[in-house]
Design a protein around this motif. Structure first.
Motif, short mmCIF file in Angstrom:
data_model
loop_
_atom_site.label_atom_id
_atom_site.label_comp_id
_atom_site.label_asym_id
_atom_site.label_seq_id
_atom_site.Cartn_x
_atom_site.Cartn_y
_atom_site.Cartn_z
N CYS A 306 67.87 76.54 8.13
CA CYS A 306 68.82 77.23 7.25
C CYS A 306 68.82 76.56 5.88
O CYS A 306 68.93 75.34 5.77
CB CYS A 306 70.21 77.16 7.87
SG CYS A 306 71.47 77.93 6.85
N CYS A 308 71.13 76.69 3.66
CA CYS A 308 72.47 76.60 3.08
C CYS A 308 72.81 75.16 2.70
O CYS A 308 72.22 74.20 3.20
CB CYS A 308 73.53 77.20 4.01
SG CYS A 308 74.22 76.06 5.23
N HIS A 337 77.90 77.98 5.90
CA HIS A 337 76.78 78.21 6.83
C HIS A 337 76.83 79.61 7.44
O HIS A 337 75.83 80.33 7.46
CB HIS A 337 76.73 77.16 7.94
CG HIS A 337 75.74 77.51 8.99
ND1 HIS A 337 74.37 77.34 8.80
CD2 HIS A 337 75.88 78.12 10.20
CE1 HIS A 337 73.73 77.82 9.87
NE2 HIS A 337 74.61 78.30 10.72
#
Ligand code: GUN
Ligand code: ZN
Length: 374
Positions: A306, A308, A337
């Motif tokens: 991810c 983020c 997230h």
């Protein structure tokens, strides 16, 4: 030549109705399909606008019902409108209050004129009508505003759903008559409950009004499993191809893929922010809870893939520590997230559609229900 609210389709899936498009608004473009986070009270809870932008979110929602109760549309108008008030300069959409008044307000009476209810805030009686819902949304100033509709509960008798659907159409015509700001696009909402014939009739009536966009409402109200998908599949083909289509209140992975396959472009759902406030996170299609003891000494990010801010900077162990200490930062980090995850999920679908790989990459979500719930 850029007319406002231009919707251009870049790619159409060769095997399904999925499409990738760009929706231009006065505050920028929305690349669809795309998930829209919910900022009910002119804030996506726990996030600054800069953090929100960092999630990849493009269009953000706010609610007429809540903002009318507090701080009131007059104050927001005096502040320069919703964008200035909340410091978000990207595309925005306001829901009309039609849904919230039915799910949240008490002592509610529905009449042809509109809905009367008691303010949960100070007990005063409030009258919301189609004209009022448009006037409030005109003052708030979002790029897209929604028609004032009646969302019947589930289950409801066919007679009750017919009455609500017909009233929603009469209210829509009043909304159109009350709305005269070209810098705000008014979307109509298809109701009709779980009844295919009512959905079909409502969609046909709606497209004849030639609005700049169409939404499907009245889903995700407690109806069983596969019904959302069935409703979407009968309704979408009747909605104009060259206009944005928005499925209201939907946001599980499987529901979104199914709806995209049917030709839906936009989604909103409170799930990513609401779950974050309960310590729950989406990781590779699963739902985990950060307070779980197994993360106590787990120094990996929530999701190594991810991009983020949370996953780039913090471990599961740290997030679990914040949670156990009730540190406020945890709400921000988990929300970043979860929103990134859902926005990115729809952005990846968009990329797949552009490369005509939608079915090969996401087709497994179209398989039996229950297999990909949160
Ligand atoms: N949000 C989720 N469902 C609905 C609906 O049916 N109508 C409105 N106005 N908003 C919604
Ligand atoms: Zn992340």
């Amino acid at each position: 030549m850029h007319q406002p609210f231009q919707f251009s389709i870049q790619a159409q899936c060769s095997q399904t109705q999925a499409r990738a498009a760009t929706f231009l608004t006065p505050h920028g473009k929305v690349e669809t399909p795309r998930f829209m986070p919910v900022g009910t009270l002119a804030t996506v809870k726990a996030l600054t606008p800069a953090q929100l932008k960092g999630t990849g979110a493009q269009m953000v929602l706010a609610n007429t019902y809540h903002l009318h109760l507090q701080p009131g549309e007059d104050l927001i108008a005096r502040a320069g409108g919703l964008h200035r008030f909340m410091g978000w300069d990207g595309p925005m959409l306001t829901d009309s209050g039609g849904f919230q008044v039915f799910s949240l307000a008490s002592l509610r009476t529905i009449q042809e004129e509109g809905v009367k209810f008691r303010s949960p805030r100070d007990g005063r009686i409030i009258n919301l009508t189609p004209e009022k819902a448009i006037a409030i949304q005109n003052q708030l100033g979002a790029d897209v505003i929604m028609a004032f509709d009646e969302c019947p509960p589930y289950p409801a008798s066919k007679e009750a759903v017919i009455a609500a659907t017909e009233r929603t159409y009469r209210w829509l015509k009043r909304c159109i008559a009350a709305h005269d700001r070209s810098e705000q696009a008014l979307f109509g909402i298809v109701q009709g409950g779980v009844y295919a014939d009512l959905r079909t009739a409502a969609a046909e009536q709606l497209v004849d009004l030639n609005l700049p966009g169409y939404a499907i409402g009245g889903v995700s109200v407690g109806e069983p499993g596969d019904l959302i998908n069935q409703i979407v599949k009968v309704t979408v083909p009747l909605l104009a191809t060259e206009k944005p289509r928005y499925l209201m209140g939907v946001g599980t992975y499987q529901e979104m893929v199914q709806a995209i396959a049917a030709g839906i472009d936009l989604f909103d759902c409170v799930i990513p922010t609401r779950l974050a406030r309960h310590g729950a996170v989406f990781v590779r299609g699963e739902r985990w809870n950060i307070k779980n003891a197994q993360f106590r000494e787990d120094f990996a990010p929530l999701d190594a893939e991810c991009p983020c801010y949370t996953c780039q900077n913090f471990s599961r162990a740290y997030l679990g520590h914040l949670w156990r200490c009730r540190e406020l930062l945890v709400y921000t980090l988990l929300s970043i997230h979860n929103i990134t995850e859902l926005v990115r999920f729809t952005a990846r679908i968009r990329e797949a559609i552009l490369g005509d790989r939608f079915l090969s990459e996401f087709g497994h979500y179209l398989a039996p229900p229950e297999s990909h719930q949160y």
